[in-house]
Motif scaffolding. Structure first.
Motif, short mmCIF file in Angstrom:
data_model
loop_
_atom_site.label_atom_id
_atom_site.label_comp_id
_atom_site.label_asym_id
_atom_site.label_seq_id
_atom_site.Cartn_x
_atom_site.Cartn_y
_atom_site.Cartn_z
N THR A 129 64.02 19.90 12.28
CA THR A 129 62.96 19.62 13.26
C THR A 129 61.91 20.72 13.26
O THR A 129 60.70 20.45 13.29
CB THR A 129 63.57 19.48 14.66
OG1 THR A 129 64.54 18.43 14.65
CG2 THR A 129 62.49 19.17 15.69
N GLN A 131 61.16 22.70 10.80
CA GLN A 131 60.39 22.64 9.56
C GLN A 131 59.34 21.53 9.64
O GLN A 131 58.20 21.69 9.20
CB GLN A 131 61.33 22.40 8.38
CG GLN A 131 60.62 22.40 7.03
CD GLN A 131 61.60 22.25 5.88
OE1 GLN A 131 62.80 22.08 6.10
NE2 GLN A 131 61.10 22.32 4.67
N ARG A 132 59.71 20.38 10.23
CA ARG A 132 58.76 19.27 10.36
C ARG A 132 57.60 19.65 11.28
O ARG A 132 56.43 19.36 11.00
CB ARG A 132 59.47 18.03 10.89
CG ARG A 132 58.57 16.79 10.94
CD ARG A 132 59.32 15.57 11.40
NE ARG A 132 59.70 15.64 12.80
CZ ARG A 132 60.93 15.90 13.22
NH1 ARG A 132 61.91 16.11 12.35
NH2 ARG A 132 61.20 15.96 14.52
N GLN A 134 56.51 22.66 11.86
CA GLN A 134 55.68 23.64 11.16
C GLN A 134 54.72 22.97 10.19
O GLN A 134 53.56 23.38 10.07
CB GLN A 134 56.57 24.64 10.42
CG GLN A 134 55.81 25.78 9.74
CD GLN A 134 56.73 26.76 9.09
OE1 GLN A 134 57.94 26.56 9.05
NE2 GLN A 134 56.17 27.83 8.56
N GLU A 135 55.19 21.93 9.51
CA GLU A 135 54.32 21.21 8.58
C GLU A 135 53.23 20.44 9.31
O GLU A 135 52.07 20.42 8.90
CB GLU A 135 55.16 20.25 7.73
CG GLU A 135 56.12 20.97 6.77
CD GLU A 135 57.05 20.01 6.07
OE1 GLU A 135 57.02 18.80 6.43
OE2 GLU A 135 57.81 20.44 5.19
N GLU A 136 53.58 19.83 10.46
CA GLU A 136 52.60 19.04 11.20
C GLU A 136 51.51 19.91 11.82
O GLU A 136 50.36 19.49 11.92
CB GLU A 136 53.31 18.25 12.30
CG GLU A 136 54.22 17.14 11.77
CD GLU A 136 54.91 16.40 12.90
OE1 GLU A 136 54.67 16.76 14.07
OE2 GLU A 136 55.67 15.46 12.62
N SER A 138 50.54 22.97 10.74
CA SER A 138 50.18 24.03 9.81
C SER A 138 48.73 24.49 10.00
O SER A 138 48.43 25.68 9.93
CB SER A 138 50.42 23.59 8.37
OG SER A 138 49.64 22.42 8.08
#
Length: 541
Positions: A129, A131-132, A134-136, A138
């Motif tokens: 969660t 990591q997701r 962080q990507e969203e 960024s």
């Protein structure tokens, strides 16, 4: 079995220690004692007791080569058992069943320790969660990182170019529009013919104060104040003088007037520090004023920039003794005590080493005040000041001309001043206050004469009137008046009435319109009433 054994070794250091210990304790001589069935193992285990310290084994010595390994397994992991007779039998052979039982006990214990240590840690789902997210986000994270980097750069620049690590600047600027109204100028002596009409135009002026406040210990303060202004007194000159202009009386003076023709002056230098938790000391090199150092019991109107518009309405005249010189003020205020005490010594010409000047021979004031606050709502103070003046101005230009200089032509005057002040706050939005004072004065040169004086004032402040932060104020009283003595008393009585409304525009800007009415100026019933309209705007930073 060898490959399986080493795979087990890679799983846990405990397994390695247990296996190493077991392998070195095997003996072919004791092979006949091996347990070969599960039933036998169960029966034998019933005779084994759990131990918590390696010292419980009578046949294990610190000199044994496996002592440290056994100590770790027993005391750190708690997964080795002994026999009921208190022996470990480290030299007997190890069966496969015993190995399996010991290894399983140690693994269970290690798993228990791991579960306890990681119970509050995130699991794989939580990591996914994060990591997701962080990507969203960024792009936002990159922007935030850039702003942090910019702030760090700006902070470094400020630290490199800052004015001082110990000093801050505090400022106040006043814009004032005022005008006096009346039919005739006031005169001090009832026997003097009534003065002619005065013409007063609206005046727009300013006053600026900049204070440099420095602290070296966190509990002390060095103040250096710069001052400039061009607010001319409504009298235009000293009341009663031959050059009198405008109103003809100091009783119409504003609380913030003063004229340096906007030339900058240093008007205040002092250093204050805590002598103890209960004692505060202030040493002043110039600009010493009692009303800046002690409680004046008039919290809504004391300030010249945000309080009363008039000079008399700010506080009792007793606090104007010994103004503008050097001095020492000590305040004793024990914590959680309703009683506090302040004492001061001020010398007007302390910097002058000449004759009849200096710290002790020139004009000076000895001051003492006892305050009693039995509750948060009520506060009362008893005040005494003994003043010696070589240029008499007994009440700091707040009374009539005769009250401030009762012995015309006498350069040396001694006075004893007694005052009582009180403040009552029945609610957070209402403050009622007042003062009364009595003074006796004696001339010390020429013909010996004496005079008595009396004055009083009452104030009402209504906070948050119309809007939070606003204050509606009314001040009424009798300025200092000669009431007896060898000089005779003044026949009339002046009354001071003031109404003001301080409007809070922001935390740093206030606008205060108000009207000042002086009835029977100069304690002379023949004088006409005088009115002063004022609009004061104060900026603080």
């Amino acid at each position: 079995m060898t490959k399986t054994f080493w795979r087990l070794v890679k799983v846990s250091p405990v397994v390695l220690a247990a296996t190493f210990l077991a392998a070195n304790s095997a003996s072919a001589v004791e092979a006949q004692e091996k347990i070969t069935t599960v039933a036998q193992l169960s029966q034998e285990s019933n005779n084994i007791g759990q131990v918590t310290s390696v010292s419980q084994f009578s046949d294990v010595q610190p000199t044994d080569w496996a002592f440290q390994a056994l100590q770790s397994l027993v005391e750190r992991y708690g997964c080795i058992a002994g026999y009921p007779n208190g022996t470990y039998r480290g030299n007997r052979a190890l069966t496969r069943y015993e190995f399996a039982a010991g290894l399983n006990a140690c693994l269970d214990r290690v798993n228990e320790l791991i579960a306890t240590a990681t119970a509050d840690l995130v699991n794989k789902q939580d990591l996914a969660t994060l990591q997701r997210l962080q990507e969203e986000f960024s792009a936002e994270l990159a922007t935030l990182r850039g702003r942090v980097d910019a702030l760090e750069a700006r902070t470094a620049e400020l630290e490199a170019n800052q004015f001082s690590t110990t000093t801050k600047l505090v400022g106040e600027a006043i814009f004032s529009i005022s005008q006096a109204f009346g039919d005739r100028r006031a005169v001090a002596d009832p026997a003097t013919p009534v003065a002619g009409d005065f013409e007063s135009n609206a005046a727009f002026a300013n006053r600026v104060r900049l204070s440099l406040l420095s602290s070296f210990t966190g509990k002390d303060q060095l103040q250096i104040r710069l001052y400039a202004g061009n607010i001319i007194s409504n009298t235009g000159a000293a009341a009663g003088s031959a050059t009198n202009q405008l109103t003809g009386t100091n009783q119409t003076r504003l609380g913030y007037d003063g004229d340096t023709t906007n030339n900058v002056q240093i008007d205040k230098i002092n250093y204050a520090f805590n002598f103890s938790d209960a004692i505060r000391v202030r040493i002043e090199a110039t600009g010493a004023r009692l009303y800046d150092n002690v409680n004046t019991f008039n919290p809504d109107f004391t300030s010249s920039g945000r309080g009363a518009l008039s000079r008399y309405g700010r506080f009792s005249p007793i606090y104007r003794q010994g103004a503008n010189g050097a001095g020492l003020t000590v305040t004793f205020a024990p914590q959680n005590s309703p009683i506090s005490f302040s004492a001061a010594y001020l010398a007007n010409n302390a910097n002058n080493p000449g004759s009849a000047t200096g710290v002790f021979d020139g004009s000076n004031t000895i001051f003492g005040q006892l305050s009693f606050r039995p509750s948060q709502a009520f506060n009362i103070g008893l005040t005494y000041a003994r003043s010696y003046q070589t240029t008499p101005n007994l009440f700091g230009s707040t009374g009539s001309f005769r009250a401030n200089n009762p012995f015309v032509g006498t350069p040396r005057v001694d006075s004893n001043n007694y005052g009582v002040q009180a403040t009552f706050q029945p609610s957070s939005s209402l403050t009622v206050g007042g003062w009364a004072g009595y003074t006796t004065a004696d001339s010390l040169s020429g013909a010996r004469r004496d005079a008595d004086f009396f004055y009083w004032g009452a104030t009402l402040g209504v906070k948050d009137f119309g809007r939070e932060g606003n204050v509606l104020g009314v001040i009424f009283g009798q300025p200092p008046k000669v009431t007896g003595g060898s000089v005779g008393k003044e026949n009339g009585t002046t009354y001071h009435l003031e109404g003001l409304y301080r409007v809070r525009i922001s935390d740093n800007i206030t606008v205060t319109p108000g009207v000042l009415v002086i009835f029977n100026p100069e304690n002379n019933n023949r004088n006409d009433n005088i009115y002063v309209g004022t609009l004061r705007t104060t900026f603080t930073f």
